[in-house]
Every structure is written in C-alpha cells, then in structure tokens.
Design an enzyme around this catalytic site. Structure first.
Site, PDB file in Angstrom:
ATOM      1  N   ASP A  29     -11.184  -1.063  -3.879  1.00  0.00           N
ATOM      2  CA  ASP A  29     -10.548  -2.130  -3.110  1.00  0.00           C
ATOM      3  C   ASP A  29     -11.515  -2.589  -2.011  1.00  0.00           C
ATOM      4  O   ASP A  29     -12.184  -1.773  -1.366  1.00  0.00           O
ATOM      5  CB  ASP A  29      -9.233  -1.632  -2.488  1.00  0.00           C
ATOM      6  CG  ASP A  29      -8.356  -2.776  -2.027  1.00  0.00           C
ATOM      7  OD1 ASP A  29      -7.284  -2.983  -2.606  1.00  0.00           O
ATOM      8  OD2 ASP A  29      -8.759  -3.492  -1.076  1.00  0.00           O
ATOM      9  N   ILE A  30     -11.583  -3.877  -1.793  1.00  0.00           N
ATOM     10  CA  ILE A  30     -12.506  -4.456  -0.806  1.00  0.00           C
ATOM     11  C   ILE A  30     -12.087  -4.080   0.623  1.00  0.00           C
ATOM     12  O   ILE A  30     -12.925  -4.080   1.535  1.00  0.00           O
ATOM     13  CB  ILE A  30     -12.559  -5.998  -0.994  1.00  0.00           C
ATOM     14  CG1 ILE A  30     -13.853  -6.580  -0.463  1.00  0.00           C
ATOM     15  CG2 ILE A  30     -11.350  -6.687  -0.389  1.00  0.00           C
ATOM     16  CD1 ILE A  30     -14.072  -8.042  -0.854  1.00  0.00           C
ATOM     17  N   ASN A  86       2.483  -3.126  -5.936  1.00  0.00           N
ATOM     18  CA  ASN A  86       3.215  -4.102  -5.131  1.00  0.00           C
ATOM     19  C   ASN A  86       3.622  -5.263  -6.038  1.00  0.00           C
ATOM     20  O   ASN A  86       2.826  -5.713  -6.862  1.00  0.00           O
ATOM     21  CB  ASN A  86       2.330  -4.607  -3.993  1.00  0.00           C
ATOM     22  CG  ASN A  86       1.980  -3.496  -3.021  1.00  0.00           C
ATOM     23  OD1 ASN A  86       2.764  -2.590  -2.774  1.00  0.00           O
ATOM     24  ND2 ASN A  86       0.771  -3.552  -2.470  1.00  0.00           N
ATOM     25  N   GLY A  92       4.766  -7.201  -1.129  1.00  0.00           N
ATOM     26  CA  GLY A  92       3.412  -7.130  -0.592  1.00  0.00           C
ATOM     27  C   GLY A  92       2.318  -7.471  -1.589  1.00  0.00           C
ATOM     28  O   GLY A  92       1.145  -7.181  -1.362  1.00  0.00           O
ATOM     29  N   GLN A  93       2.693  -8.106  -2.702  1.00  0.00           N
ATOM     30  CA  GLN A  93       1.676  -8.495  -3.694  1.00  0.00           C
ATOM     31  C   GLN A  93       0.940  -9.739  -3.220  1.00  0.00           C
ATOM     32  O   GLN A  93       1.569 -10.774  -2.958  1.00  0.00           O
ATOM     33  CB  GLN A  93       2.328  -8.748  -5.058  1.00  0.00           C
ATOM     34  CG  GLN A  93       1.304  -9.047  -6.145  1.00  0.00           C
ATOM     35  CD  GLN A  93       1.923  -9.199  -7.525  1.00  0.00           C
ATOM     36  OE1 GLN A  93       3.148  -9.219  -7.684  1.00  0.00           O
ATOM     37  NE2 GLN A  93       1.070  -9.319  -8.526  1.00  0.00           N
ATOM     38  N   HIS A  99      -1.962  -4.970 -10.835  1.00  0.00           N
ATOM     39  CA  HIS A  99      -2.927  -3.927 -10.471  1.00  0.00           C
ATOM     40  C   HIS A  99      -2.202  -2.731  -9.890  1.00  0.00           C
ATOM     41  O   HIS A  99      -1.159  -2.872  -9.241  1.00  0.00           O
ATOM     42  CB  HIS A  99      -3.967  -4.457  -9.477  1.00  0.00           C
ATOM     43  CG  HIS A  99      -3.366  -5.124  -8.276  1.00  0.00           C
ATOM     44  ND1 HIS A  99      -2.860  -6.411  -8.331  1.00  0.00           N
ATOM     45  CD2 HIS A  99      -3.163  -4.696  -7.015  1.00  0.00           C
ATOM     46  CE1 HIS A  99      -2.381  -6.740  -7.145  1.00  0.00           C
ATOM     47  NE2 HIS A  99      -2.545  -5.709  -6.318  1.00  0.00           N
ATOM     48  N   HIS A 101      -2.742   0.368  -7.309  1.00  0.00           N
ATOM     49  CA  HIS A 101      -3.553   0.962  -6.252  1.00  0.00           C
ATOM     50  C   HIS A 101      -3.525   2.482  -6.450  1.00  0.00           C
ATOM     51  O   HIS A 101      -2.436   3.064  -6.531  1.00  0.00           O
ATOM     52  CB  HIS A 101      -2.957   0.677  -4.865  1.00  0.00           C
ATOM     53  CG  HIS A 101      -2.882  -0.768  -4.490  1.00  0.00           C
ATOM     54  ND1 HIS A 101      -3.786  -1.365  -3.629  1.00  0.00           N
ATOM     55  CD2 HIS A 101      -1.997  -1.742  -4.825  1.00  0.00           C
ATOM     56  CE1 HIS A 101      -3.447  -2.633  -3.449  1.00  0.00           C
ATOM     57  NE2 HIS A 101      -2.368  -2.890  -4.165  1.00  0.00           N
TER      58      HIS A 101
HETATM   59  P1  5GP Z   1      -1.827  -6.440  -3.378  1.00  0.00           P
HETATM   60  O1  5GP Z   1      -1.637  -6.827  -1.950  1.00  0.00           O
HETATM   61  O2  5GP Z   1      -1.698  -7.638  -4.291  1.00  0.00           O
HETATM   62  O3  5GP Z   1      -1.002  -5.278  -3.818  1.00  0.00           O
HETATM   63  O4  5GP Z   1      -3.299  -5.919  -3.488  1.00  0.00           O
HETATM   64  C1  5GP Z   1      -4.409  -6.743  -3.623  1.00  0.00           C
HETATM   65  C2  5GP Z   1      -5.600  -5.909  -3.218  1.00  0.00           C
HETATM   66  O5  5GP Z   1      -6.765  -6.532  -3.685  1.00  0.00           O
HETATM   67  C3  5GP Z   1      -5.741  -5.768  -1.696  1.00  0.00           C
HETATM   68  O6  5GP Z   1      -5.686  -4.389  -1.347  1.00  0.00           O
HETATM   69  C4  5GP Z   1      -7.096  -6.410  -1.405  1.00  0.00           C
HETATM   70  O7  5GP Z   1      -7.818  -5.715  -0.419  1.00  0.00           O
HETATM   71  C5  5GP Z   1      -7.791  -6.367  -2.769  1.00  0.00           C
HETATM   72  N1  5GP Z   1      -8.732  -7.456  -3.007  1.00  0.00           N
HETATM   73  C6  5GP Z   1      -8.502  -8.784  -2.794  1.00  0.00           C
HETATM   74  N2  5GP Z   1      -9.587  -9.499  -3.144  1.00  0.00           N
HETATM   75  C7  5GP Z   1     -10.512  -8.602  -3.598  1.00  0.00           C
HETATM   76  C8  5GP Z   1     -11.844  -8.745  -4.103  1.00  0.00           C
HETATM   77  O8  5GP Z   1     -12.405  -9.832  -4.210  1.00  0.00           O
HETATM   78  N3  5GP Z   1     -12.486  -7.596  -4.462  1.00  0.00           N
HETATM   79  C9  5GP Z   1     -11.892  -6.370  -4.375  1.00  0.00           C
HETATM   80  N4  5GP Z   1     -12.625  -5.319  -4.744  1.00  0.00           N
HETATM   81  N5  5GP Z   1     -10.646  -6.206  -3.904  1.00  0.00           N
HETATM   82  C10 5GP Z   1      -9.959  -7.316  -3.518  1.00  0.00           C
END
Ligand code: 5GP
Ligand code: ZN
Length: 113
Positions: A29-30, A86, A92-93, A99, A101
């Site tokens: 994760d970034i 999420n 929180g998506q 995906h 986590h």
């Molecule tokens: P969500 O909030 O949808 O459950 O999680 C999305 C996740 O993707 C977040 O934790 C966010 O930090 C990660 N993310 C968003 N853009 C990028 C990216 O360009 N590269 C990587 N490695 N992670 C990303």
C-alpha cells in the site's frame, strides 16, 4: 478504464510486485497503516465484493490461499494479522477495484473506527 489498480496490474504504473499469478497481484500500500500493509488484488476488474458471483468467485479462494502463504512468509501466521475489505463509501472504500488489505506487524485495535 480510469482505475488505478488496473493501471498497476497492466504495468502502466511502476509498482514493486510482491506476488503475482494469473489471477492475483500483490503490492505494498502506498500509504501503509501498519509495518506490513499489502494489497491483494484480483487482476480482473471487479468493482467491489458486491460484484462477486458464481462466475468470478474462484478468485476469492485464490486470494485466501495467497493471504495464507504471505502470512507464513512474513511469519505472521501465528502472531496474527488483519484481512480487510472496505466496501462502499461508508465502508471506507476509496478505490473501486476489489482489494484485500493484509495488515500486520502491530497490535490491531477494535472497533476499527
Ligand atoms: P480502500 O480505501 O479503497 O479500502 O483502499 C485503497 C488503498 O489503496 C488505500 O490504502 C491507498 O493508500 C491505496 N492506494 C491508492 N492509490 C494507490 C497507488 O497508486 N499505489 C498503491 N500502492 N496503493 C494505492
Ligand atoms: Zn480496476
């Protein structure tokens, strides 16, 4: 399609690959929320867990197996970890490509907030 995870899967965005097979890609994760914070992503664009059905459910089993293997490799299979999906705005998506986590390396709190 304007999907950041599809771009990562298609190698349009350079990302260090942690694990890859025909169905699944894993990368860091970034914006990590724990010492280990991996994203386990189906290569096929599936918007959320609400789009899992009879035809595409196989990838869920595959991701579970990949999560187990990664847990063993990172020596967190016994210590523990958290696998989070999420879903939707209130869930929180923020990226609309399914995906998982995989978070570990610290004690997790509950409720998650
Ligand atoms: P969500 O909030 O949808 O459950 O999680 C999305 C996740 O993707 C977040 O934790 C966010 O930090 C990660 N993310 C968003 N853009 C990028 C990216 O360009 N590269 C990587 N490695 N992670 C990303
Ligand atoms: Zn996508």
């Amino acid at each position: 399609m304007d999907c950041v995870f599809c771009k990562i899967i298609n190698k349009e965005l350079p990302t260090k690959v942690i694990y890859e097979d025909e169905e699944v890609l894993v990368f860091n994760d970034i914006n990590p929320q724990a010492p280990i914070h991996l994203l386990l992503v189906p290569k096929k664009h599936i918007a959320s867990i609400m789009e899992i059905n009879e035809d595409n459910a196989k990838v869920m089993k595959r991701i579970t197996k990949v999560a187990q293997d990664l847990a063993r490799q990172n020596n967190i299979d016994k210590k523990g970890f958290r696998l989070v999906v999420n879903t939707g705005e209130e869930g929180g998506q923020t990226v609309n490509h399914l995906h998982f986590h995989l978070l570990s390396g610290r004690f997790m709190t509950w409720p998650p907030g």
